[in-house]
Write a protein that holds these residues in place. Structure first.
Motif, PDB file in Angstrom:
ATOM      1  N   VAL A  25      32.143  10.512  48.819  1.00  0.00           N
ATOM      2  CA  VAL A  25      31.829   9.933  50.129  1.00  0.00           C
ATOM      3  C   VAL A  25      30.429  10.353  50.569  1.00  0.00           C
ATOM      4  O   VAL A  25      29.656   9.538  51.091  1.00  0.00           O
ATOM      5  CB  VAL A  25      32.887  10.351  51.170  1.00  0.00           C
ATOM      6  CG1 VAL A  25      32.427  10.001  52.579  1.00  0.00           C
ATOM      7  CG2 VAL A  25      34.226   9.689  50.864  1.00  0.00           C
ATOM      8  N   ALA A  26      30.077  11.617  50.346  1.00  0.00           N
ATOM      9  CA  ALA A  26      28.735  12.084  50.702  1.00  0.00           C
ATOM     10  C   ALA A  26      27.671  11.341  49.911  1.00  0.00           C
ATOM     11  O   ALA A  26      26.631  10.939  50.450  1.00  0.00           O
ATOM     12  CB  ALA A  26      28.625  13.593  50.460  1.00  0.00           C
ATOM     13  N   ALA A  27      27.915  11.131  48.623  1.00  0.00           N
ATOM     14  CA  ALA A  27      26.927  10.451  47.778  1.00  0.00           C
ATOM     15  C   ALA A  27      26.807   8.976  48.139  1.00  0.00           C
ATOM     16  O   ALA A  27      25.723   8.383  48.006  1.00  0.00           O
ATOM     17  CB  ALA A  27      27.313  10.595  46.312  1.00  0.00           C
ATOM     18  N   ALA A  28      27.901   8.363  48.600  1.00  0.00           N
ATOM     19  CA  ALA A  28      27.879   6.933  48.929  1.00  0.00           C
ATOM     20  C   ALA A  28      26.903   6.615  50.050  1.00  0.00           C
ATOM     21  O   ALA A  28      26.428   5.476  50.156  1.00  0.00           O
ATOM     22  CB  ALA A  28      29.281   6.466  49.309  1.00  0.00           C
ATOM     23  N   GLU A  29      26.579   7.599  50.875  1.00  0.00           N
ATOM     24  CA  GLU A  29      25.653   7.362  51.975  1.00  0.00           C
ATOM     25  C   GLU A  29      24.250   7.005  51.483  1.00  0.00           C
ATOM     26  O   GLU A  29      23.487   6.344  52.192  1.00  0.00           O
ATOM     27  CB  GLU A  29      25.578   8.603  52.876  1.00  0.00           C
ATOM     28  CG  GLU A  29      26.885   8.921  53.586  1.00  0.00           C
ATOM     29  CD  GLU A  29      26.773  10.167  54.453  1.00  0.00           C
ATOM     30  OE1 GLU A  29      25.621  10.579  54.746  1.00  0.00           O
ATOM     31  OE2 GLU A  29      27.815  10.730  54.824  1.00  0.00           O
ATOM     32  N   LEU A  30      23.906   7.419  50.270  1.00  0.00           N
ATOM     33  CA  LEU A  30      22.569   7.136  49.741  1.00  0.00           C
ATOM     34  C   LEU A  30      22.370   5.662  49.442  1.00  0.00           C
ATOM     35  O   LEU A  30      21.272   5.128  49.607  1.00  0.00           O
ATOM     36  CB  LEU A  30      22.327   7.944  48.452  1.00  0.00           C
ATOM     37  CG  LEU A  30      21.934   9.403  48.607  1.00  0.00           C
ATOM     38  CD1 LEU A  30      21.709  10.013  47.231  1.00  0.00           C
ATOM     39  CD2 LEU A  30      20.689   9.550  49.464  1.00  0.00           C
TER      40      LEU A  30
END
Length: 303
Positions: free
Chosen positions: A98-103
């Protein structure tokens, strides 16, 4: 025609994966830097936490202009009690995805679910020995628990994919058929593991294409598997004897397979993998040279 999201590399190609996670691992920059230099667009997760978390993960990916494309999460799908105990492992990985999807919200990572297999399956790579397959009750447990895990992934705003894999209960073409018939989860199609499981990647791509949402491209030498089986060895022996080789050095029809991909409607990531267990006897720079060769082998389709 194909509308691929991009081409990614993987830590496993540098010897960084679950089989080596108990050993000292290289710094992520030692892998992300070469992948960026070689022209890859994305990277697989590797062992959960190795690439970092939250802001540190996003900063690391941004610095190397890479997108997180997915990552391995194996769970004991055929054992209800063990599966329940393992669900926090999935939740932990989902925080990273989920954190990486923000990129890049248009290309979010696909949590890559896989069965954990068993000691019996790990001792019999290829899945061809008698007595290895699940019975109907086992398939019902696996499908029910996959549904639970998939719902958890979707609740986090992501779409799951499932990796058929050597020495698990979803390994052979018949087991892939059974899995797809019992679930609604997309398939991570792995050319190397399909070869190990006794399948034909070109035929498999055409057979399951409508369910494939993620592609792991790897080459494999089935003669290594045959030798290991003749000596009663297990899956670790398959890895350590370098059954997985650079593209074009094994039994994969690279040209035929890539032509089939580009004649299809596939719109996911292509992840180049070459499962490697490093050895002190390896020539210096071997893994970098292999990944350069893998990238060059795909220039005809992905310049």
């Amino acid at each position: 025609m194909v509308a691929m999201k991009g081409i990614a590399g993987a830590p496993v190609s540098f010897g960084v994966f679950e089989l080596t996670a108990d050993q000292p691992l290289p710094d992520p920059e030692e892998i992300l830097g070469p992948l960026q230099d070689l022209g890859y667009d994305g990277v697989d997760l590797g062992p959960v936490g190795w690439l970092g978390r939250g802001d540190a993960l996003r900063r690391r990916l941004r610095e190397h202009e890479l997108v997180l494309v997915g990552g391995w999460v194996d769970l004991p799908f055929t054992d209800d009690e063990a599966f329940g105990r393992a669900l926090p492992e999935l939740d932990d990985a989902l925080e990273i995805f989920v954190a990486a999807a923000e990129l890049d919200p248009s290309r979010p990572p696909l949590p890559t679910l896989a069965d954990r297999g068993s000691e019996l399956r790990r001792a019999n790579p290829g899945g061809a020995a008698p007595g290895l397959a699940l019975d109907d009750a086992g398939w019902e447990r696996l499908a029910r628990n996959v549904e639970t895990a998939a719902a958890r992934v979707r609740a986090a705003g992501l779409e799951p994919t499932f990796h058929h894999h050597a020495c698990t209960y979803v390994e052979t073409p018949a087991e892939i058929d059974e899995f797809l018939a019992r679930t609604d989860v997309g398939l991570t199609f792995d050319t190397g593991h399909l070869l190990i499981g006794g399948g034909d990647p070109v035929e498999g791509w055409r057979r399951w294409g409508s369910r494939i949402n993620h592609l792991h491209l790897k080459d494999a030498r089935t003669a290594v598997l045959d030798q290991v089986l003749s000596e009663k060895g297990g899956m670790r022996d398959v890895w350590e004897r370098r059954a997985f080789v650079e593209l074009g050095a094994g039994d994969l029809d690279v040209d035929g397979f890539m032509d089939a991909v580009f004649q299809s409607a596939f719109d996911g990531w292509l992840v180049v993998e070459q499962d490697v267990v490093p050895s002190p006897s390896d020539p210096p720079g071997r893994v970098i040279d292999d990944q350069r060769a893998n990238r060059e082998a795909l220039r005809r389709w992905l310049p």
